[in-house]
Design an enzyme around this catalytic site. Structure first.
Site, PDB file in Angstrom:
ATOM      1  N   ARG A  97       9.176  27.673 -13.238  1.00 24.85           N
ATOM      2  CA  ARG A  97      10.267  27.551 -12.289  1.00 24.85           C
ATOM      3  C   ARG A  97      10.869  28.937 -12.045  1.00 24.85           C
ATOM      4  O   ARG A  97      11.025  29.732 -12.978  1.00 24.85           O
ATOM      5  CB  ARG A  97      11.357  26.611 -12.819  1.00 24.85           C
ATOM      6  CG  ARG A  97      10.916  25.150 -12.882  1.00 24.85           C
ATOM      7  CD  ARG A  97      10.799  24.555 -11.488  1.00 24.85           C
ATOM      8  NE  ARG A  97      10.391  23.152 -11.491  1.00 24.85           N
ATOM      9  CZ  ARG A  97       9.147  22.740 -11.329  1.00 24.85           C
ATOM     10  NH1 ARG A  97       8.165  23.618 -11.192  1.00 24.85           N
ATOM     11  NH2 ARG A  97       8.853  21.454 -11.308  1.00 24.85           N
ATOM     12  N   HIS A 147       3.132  29.459  -4.937  1.00 27.18           N
ATOM     13  CA  HIS A 147       3.386  28.172  -5.585  1.00 27.18           C
ATOM     14  C   HIS A 147       2.129  27.285  -5.545  1.00 27.18           C
ATOM     15  O   HIS A 147       2.157  26.149  -5.048  1.00 27.18           O
ATOM     16  CB  HIS A 147       4.558  27.445  -4.915  1.00 27.18           C
ATOM     17  CG  HIS A 147       5.218  26.450  -5.837  1.00 27.18           C
ATOM     18  ND1 HIS A 147       6.571  26.226  -5.853  1.00 27.18           N
ATOM     19  CD2 HIS A 147       4.707  25.609  -6.788  1.00 27.18           C
ATOM     20  CE1 HIS A 147       6.868  25.300  -6.751  1.00 27.18           C
ATOM     21  NE2 HIS A 147       5.746  24.919  -7.340  1.00 27.18           N
TER      22      HIS A 147
END
Length: 308
Positions: free
Chosen positions: A223, A271
């Site tokens: 994250r 991502h």
């Protein structure tokens, strides 16, 4: 008939509708899967945080909200979500994360970037063996554990850190503040696979980065908020951190003006480390609905206090 609402983006519906129906059929479930059920008739919600559903209060008969995402930080604080919430732990997603992490650890370990950059200069440099390259994985949930175990199988001495005590064969497990200090000391490569919670925000900051040996390398597929960006950039500029490979960011897509893009010692990936896989996630959703109907405990139930 079990009524299931699909609450994600339209393109997800197009991708998931048939595999979900196949997963329900294979599990022996009689499911009416739609995007437009009357909310108070819905038994289960299949959910993605970037979809249209924000208010869960009309879903008065809903037995569980089943997320398609591994991360639940965008929904766990929603006060209208009073029913059980399950995050996605998908074997396909886990396999993808393991492959991505192992690939980048080996890229660092074998110094592949340097070899490519100097391939016309014939500068032989033999890397150490994996057994001589300590790796630390911060976070020992399903993804962290799978990555730690794979790296250990490749021969790396692996230390894992978690907030609470864990015992994993072949992994040196640490926990708590003192354990974090021990986990970082000597770690030449650090992999971040923690959830995004108030307790983990800025886990890598000026103080913790300074505990690493000079020239350590960072891999973050977890994250974005786990890292204090300014502190990492300062550590990269000083050489305390030799390189960082970052797949997740506080703002996504990463703004064009962000320093990470131009920094010579940062690799940005968009991502892609782990994505929910359609077929295997459908199987996980089907199993949780089967469990709900059978009165069995749900898989991957989110602890609202911990935030994951």
């Amino acid at each position: 008939m079990i009524k299931v609402q699909f609450a994600a983006t339209p393109e997800r519906w197009e991708t998931y509708a048939e595999p979900m129906r196949a997963g329900f059929s294979n599990a022996g479930l009689d499911v009416d899967l739609r995007v437009d059920h009357t909310p108070d008739a819905v038994d289960y919600v299949i959910y993605a945080p970037n979809g249209p559903l924000k208010d869960f209060s009309p879903y008065t008969s809903c037995k569980a909200v089943l997320s398609l995402w591994a991360g639940v930080e965008k929904v766990v604080g929603n006060t209208s979500l009073t029913m059980p919430l399950c995050r996605m732990v998908d074997p396909g997603l886990t396999a993808g994360m393991v492959e991505w992490v192992a690939g980048h650890v080996l890229r660092y370990h074998l110094d592949i970037d340097r070899s490519i950059a100097t391939q016309d200069q014939w500068q032989p440099r033999v890397p150490p063996l994996a057994m001589e390259r300590p790796v630390t994985v911060l976070g020992l949930g399903a993804l962290g554990r799978a990555c730690a175990e794979t790296l250990a199988q490749l021969g790396f001495p692996v230390t894992g850190w978690s907030r609470s005590p864990k015992v994993i064969e072949g992994i040196t497990c640490q926990h708590g503040d003192d354990g974090l200090t021990r986990a970082l000391a000597g770690a030449e490569i650090v992999v971040l696979l923690l959830p995004d919670t108030p307790a983990t925000e800025n886990m890598l900051n000026a103080e913790t980065l300074a505990r690493l040996p000079r020239g350590a390398r960072i891999i973050n597929p977890g994250r974005g908020p786990l890292i204090d960006d300014d502190a990492l950039l300062a550590a990269l500029d000083s050489g305390q951190i030799a390189h960082a490979t970052l797949d997740v960011f506080r703002i996504e897509p990463l703004p064009a003006e962000h320093r990470y893009w131009a920094h010579p010692n940062v690799t940005v990936t968009p991502h892609i480390a782990a994505e929910t896989r359609v077929v295997t996630s459908a199987q996980v959703i089907a199993e949780n609905i089967r469990r709900g109907e059978a009165g069995e405990p749900f898989l991957h139930l989110v602890d609202r206090e911990l935030g994951y």
